[in-house]
Design an enzyme around this catalytic site. Sequence first.
Site, PDB file in Angstrom:
ATOM      1  N   GLY A   1       0.821   4.111   1.720  1.00  0.00           N
ATOM      2  CA  GLY A   1       1.169   4.829   2.939  1.00  0.00           C
ATOM      3  C   GLY A   1       0.192   5.921   3.326  1.00  0.00           C
ATOM      4  O   GLY A   1       0.103   6.297   4.497  1.00  0.00           O
ATOM      5  N   GLY A   2      -0.583   6.418   2.360  1.00  0.00           N
ATOM      6  CA  GLY A   2      -1.497   7.521   2.647  1.00  0.00           C
ATOM      7  C   GLY A   2      -2.509   7.174   3.713  1.00  0.00           C
ATOM      8  O   GLY A   2      -2.721   7.902   4.687  1.00  0.00           O
TER       9      GLY A   2
ATOM     10  N   GLY B   1     -11.264   4.145   0.364  1.00  0.00           N
ATOM     11  CA  GLY B   1     -12.277   4.912   1.078  1.00  0.00           C
ATOM     12  C   GLY B   1     -13.460   4.120   1.574  1.00  0.00           C
ATOM     13  O   GLY B   1     -14.474   4.686   1.982  1.00  0.00           O
TER      14      GLY B   1
ATOM     15  N   CYS C   1      -8.599 -27.719   7.890  1.00  0.00           N
ATOM     16  CA  CYS C   1      -7.254 -27.179   8.164  1.00  0.00           C
ATOM     17  C   CYS C   1      -6.526 -27.989   9.219  1.00  0.00           C
ATOM     18  O   CYS C   1      -7.121 -28.771   9.982  1.00  0.00           O
ATOM     19  CB  CYS C   1      -7.354 -25.705   8.567  1.00  0.00           C
TER      20      CYS C   1
ATOM     21  N   ASP D   1       0.855  -1.161   0.000  1.00  0.00           N
ATOM     22  CA  ASP D   1       0.000   0.000   0.000  1.00  0.00           C
ATOM     23  C   ASP D   1       0.902   1.224   0.000  1.00  0.00           C
ATOM     24  O   ASP D   1       2.086   1.149   0.306  1.00  0.00           O
ATOM     25  CB  ASP D   1      -0.909  -0.015   1.241  1.00  0.00           C
TER      26      ASP D   1
ATOM     27  N   CYS E   1     -14.245 -27.750   8.553  1.00  0.00           N
ATOM     28  CA  CYS E   1     -12.957 -27.200   8.125  1.00  0.00           C
ATOM     29  C   CYS E   1     -11.910 -28.294   8.046  1.00  0.00           C
ATOM     30  O   CYS E   1     -11.796 -29.135   8.934  1.00  0.00           O
ATOM     31  CB  CYS E   1     -12.511 -26.115   9.106  1.00  0.00           C
TER      32      CYS E   1
ATOM     33  N   ASP F   1      -8.211  -7.384   0.652  1.00  0.00           N
ATOM     34  CA  ASP F   1      -7.284  -7.551   1.774  1.00  0.00           C
ATOM     35  C   ASP F   1      -7.976  -7.100   3.047  1.00  0.00           C
ATOM     36  O   ASP F   1      -8.824  -6.194   3.009  1.00  0.00           O
ATOM     37  CB  ASP F   1      -6.037  -6.679   1.563  1.00  0.00           C
TER      38      ASP F   1
ATOM     39  N   CYS G   1      -8.004 -27.660  12.771  1.00  0.00           N
ATOM     40  CA  CYS G   1      -9.271 -28.376  13.006  1.00  0.00           C
ATOM     41  C   CYS G   1      -9.095 -29.890  12.958  1.00  0.00           C
ATOM     42  O   CYS G   1      -9.920 -30.636  13.500  1.00  0.00           O
ATOM     43  CB  CYS G   1     -10.311 -27.920  11.988  1.00  0.00           C
TER      44      CYS G   1
ATOM     45  N   HIS H   1      -6.088 -21.080  11.407  1.00  0.00           N
ATOM     46  CA  HIS H   1      -7.451 -21.481  11.034  1.00  0.00           C
ATOM     47  C   HIS H   1      -8.184 -20.348  10.306  1.00  0.00           C
ATOM     48  O   HIS H   1      -8.830 -20.560   9.280  1.00  0.00           O
ATOM     49  CB  HIS H   1      -8.253 -21.876  12.278  1.00  0.00           C
TER      50      HIS H   1
HETATM   51  C1  LIG Z   1      -1.902  -3.088   3.732  1.00  0.00           C
HETATM   52  C2  LIG Z   1      -3.225  -2.362   3.784  1.00  0.00           C
HETATM   53  C3  LIG Z   1      -3.862  -2.268   2.461  1.00  0.00           C
HETATM   54  S1  LIG Z   1      -5.413  -1.592   2.341  1.00  0.00           S
HETATM   55  C4  LIG Z   1      -5.371  -0.153   3.337  1.00  0.00           C
HETATM   56  C5  LIG Z   1      -6.611   0.671   3.044  1.00  0.00           C
HETATM   57  C6  LIG Z   1      -7.794   0.311   3.639  1.00  0.00           C
HETATM   58  C7  LIG Z   1      -8.961   1.054   3.417  1.00  0.00           C
HETATM   59  N1  LIG Z   1     -10.120   0.686   4.036  1.00  0.00           N
HETATM   60  C8  LIG Z   1      -8.952   2.165   2.573  1.00  0.00           C
HETATM   61  C9  LIG Z   1      -7.747   2.548   1.943  1.00  0.00           C
HETATM   62  C10 LIG Z   1      -7.653   3.699   1.069  1.00  0.00           C
HETATM   63  O1  LIG Z   1      -8.641   4.429   0.831  1.00  0.00           O
HETATM   64  N2  LIG Z   1      -6.458   3.969   0.503  1.00  0.00           N
HETATM   65  C11 LIG Z   1      -5.360   3.205   0.749  1.00  0.00           C
HETATM   66  N3  LIG Z   1      -4.189   3.546   0.120  1.00  0.00           N
HETATM   67  N4  LIG Z   1      -5.375   2.132   1.554  1.00  0.00           N
HETATM   68  C12 LIG Z   1      -6.560   1.789   2.169  1.00  0.00           C
HETATM   69 ZN   LIG Z   2      -9.872 -24.936  10.646  1.00  0.00          ZN
END
Ligand SMILES: CCCSCc1cc(N)cc2c(=O)[nH]c(N)nc12
Ligand SMILES: [Zn+2]
Length: 370
Positions: free
Chosen positions: A96-97, A217, A307, A94, A305, A267, A310, A336
């Site tokens: 950093g913002g 966002g 895994c 990501d 599950c 993610d 489990c 898990h």
């Molecule tokens: C390692 C983390 C990745 S996702 C982080 C993240 C999470 C969420 N919820 C929103 C944003 C966003 O609007 N902009 C950026 N760069 N990252 C966001």
């Molecule tokens: Zn499991």
Amino acid sequence: MAAISFELIKKDPGSLARLGSLTTTHGSIQTPIFMPVGTQATVKAMTPEELVEVGSQIILANTYHLYLRPGHELIGRLGGLHRFMHWDRPMLTDSGGFQVFSLGELRKISEEGVNFRSHIDGSRHFISPEVSIAIQEALGADIAMCFDECPPYPAEYSYVQKSLELTTRWALRCKKAHQRPDQALFGIVQGGMHPELRRESARQITDIGFDGYALGGLSVGEEKEVMHRMMHECSDILPENSPRYIMGIGAPEDLVEAVNAGFDMFDCVMPTRNARNGALFTSFGRINIKAAVYAEDQSPIDPACSCYVCRNYSRAYLRHLYRSQEILASRLNSWHNLHYFLDLMAQIRAAIGRGEFASFRNDFYAARGS
Ligand SMILES: CCCSCc1cc(N)cc2c(=O)[nH]c(N)nc12
Ligand SMILES: [Zn+2]
């Protein structure tokens, strides 16, 4: 040669869900895919070999954290993030913002970039689109993200509109600064919870042109129905033959809705963070292993599950580990939960492959009584 290529393999007849294959410098990824988050160059409590065993195809790391500690130049000098953390498969960083806005202290935003104080030691720092790109190029992940502003939620319409315009100008600066040929760059769409601003941001970011497109966002405290509505708002604007990523999503039900809306990559820290708090995901919903009801329960977390956890450990034992604050509790619970999220995505891919995602989605909700 492009840093990545995306092949749209199959579209579901009854939804916007699709199967894809994303080929990067460090290998291919079958989508839709969930990406475990390794904020400080580790997916907490898991070794890379264990991440592969639970089905991880690509993992994330955080520019903000690695810039502050141990430093992107150090990681660059030691051969880049893949070698540093012994992960030879695809990675995404990501920009950093988001972390500056959510973690940094006393941050001041300007056209140039963001001044902020480190959450670690209060030291002063500045990150701009150009600095974010330089950090990500030094780290060497297969996919870098544009430096964006994630507006607070809730926020005034006028603030969100100005913010998305800034994110677009920053995206252009990121694209101009990005030089690394073996690293892809994804643009990030903003626009808050306003459909027309979402569509405007999607048009602006796609007009610039990137290797892939993310929705930022979201997962910032909004109601679920608002989140799900925003997912559908710009599906038709984002190029169909490019990978589509929703950042920070999410709970299992949000993943199912995001796939239904035509997105490919997701993610969230939820599986690992919840694991460390004893919250475990199952095919019938969530349980918390610290509950007294599990004190003598010899059954696995989830009988459905397959895994390692489990197959070998009881709820009673996992409750004991958690209450005893044993390190193994975090490891087994994370194992898990990651398996649950990654297996859910494998089931989704199989359902799309059979042309049965719509019925999979219905069965998913029925199993949870909703
Ligand atoms: C390692 C983390 C990745 S996702 C982080 C993240 C999470 C969420 N919820 C929103 C944003 C966003 O609007 N902009 C950026 N760069 N990252 C966001
Ligand atoms: Zn499991």
